[in-house]
Design a protein around this motif. Sequence first.
Motif, PDB file in Angstrom:
ATOM      1  N   ARG A   2       0.831  -1.207   0.000  1.00  0.00           N
ATOM      2  CA  ARG A   2       0.000   0.000   0.000  1.00  0.00           C
ATOM      3  C   ARG A   2       0.866   1.259   0.000  1.00  0.00           C
ATOM      4  N   PRO A  56       2.222  10.089  -2.758  1.00  0.00           N
ATOM      5  CA  PRO A  56       2.096   8.724  -2.218  1.00  0.00           C
ATOM      6  C   PRO A  56       3.412   7.969  -2.370  1.00  0.00           C
ATOM      7  N   HIS A 127      -2.870   9.277   4.726  1.00  0.00           N
ATOM      8  CA  HIS A 127      -3.682   8.596   3.711  1.00  0.00           C
ATOM      9  C   HIS A 127      -3.031   7.264   3.363  1.00  0.00           C
ATOM     10  N   SER A 129      -3.636   3.787   0.940  1.00  0.00           N
ATOM     11  CA  SER A 129      -4.429   3.327  -0.195  1.00  0.00           C
ATOM     12  C   SER A 129      -5.256   2.097   0.154  1.00  0.00           C
ATOM     13  N   THR A 224      -8.249   6.289  -0.814  1.00  0.00           N
ATOM     14  CA  THR A 224      -7.540   6.042   0.445  1.00  0.00           C
ATOM     15  C   THR A 224      -8.505   6.081   1.618  1.00  0.00           C
TER      16      THR A 224
END
Length: 362
Positions: A2, A56, A127, A129, A224
């Motif tokens: 992730r 990210p 956040h 995913s 997310t």
Amino acid sequence: MRTVGVEEELLLVDPETGEPRAMSAAVLARAAREDADQDVFEKELHEQMLEFATHPQSSMESLHAEIVRCRKEAAGHAGKIGCTVAALATSPLPVSPAIGVNQRYQWMEEQYGIATREQLVLGCHVHVSVESDEEGVGVVDRLRPWLSVLAALSANSPFWQGKETGYSSYRSRVWQRWPSAGPTELFGSAERYHRRVADMVATGAILDEAMVYFDVRLSERYPTVELRVADVCLHAETAGLIATLARALVDTAAREWKAGREPLDPGVSLLRLAAWQAARSGLTGELLHPETMRRMPADAVVRTLLDHVAESLEANGDLERAREGCARLLRDGNGAQVQRGLMQRTESLREVVTECVRHTQS
């Protein structure tokens, strides 16, 4: 693996006096002039705040490096117009917050009155995913009892308007003034989650979905889940630790959801008490154990969290990083403990702020 992104809100302060400065518009304008592609920094509710968002990342080393870089860039832009940044979740010194010139912010001031005018608090949002809204809601339901431990680890706001509050995270207490803030009941499905959010917006008490300030929620912008309980952390490596633990919690919760394991459900009333206890004592006293909702020493509860997510941490290659990070915080103290130590040594909140400016970029 992730991906994880972090949003941090930083306090703009005078480098000499430590007093908050309402200069976010000028800092953002400076950043835009120096980098036409600059999309890292954003305005926030008050002009004394500057927010950045990382890209990210799947590597925690890369995420930590980006947090450090963003903090240094923020300080660089701010320094060119006579201020600097401090990773403090509240201003230790007295401040009269200035609300940004923005239609949304003006609506908030009209709707919520003094709560908006006083809401100068700074958080760290993580956040992580997820594959779908269904998985995301399965995660949201299963994270609830563990969030107070993250809040205790990140606690970094013992002072408010020039006074000792008696709390390690007073930011979280001020944040609870928003009508949609705090823990939630179990949702059970994405359909029920979205129906609840739509019903909340339909009341008119909040403006839109972005104002659903659950402790953990589905992001309205990204695929997310967004964990929103942490204070902005004094040190970048603490922010990295919170992100590392957040991903492991999401991995663990998703695995439980896929296996059909029912979530723990202590109820919103006990979750509120767990959040209060974490805000009050941070890492210096007792916390409510996420599985029993009974008091235990903070170090024991932190070990319980590490045990709970150990399999996920190991699969991600983060186990030693997480263990070492938690051990360091328990040994050396979180941001609230550092601030109080500085106050005890210097007897000056101005010195606390100016020292924390240095910690922000260390």
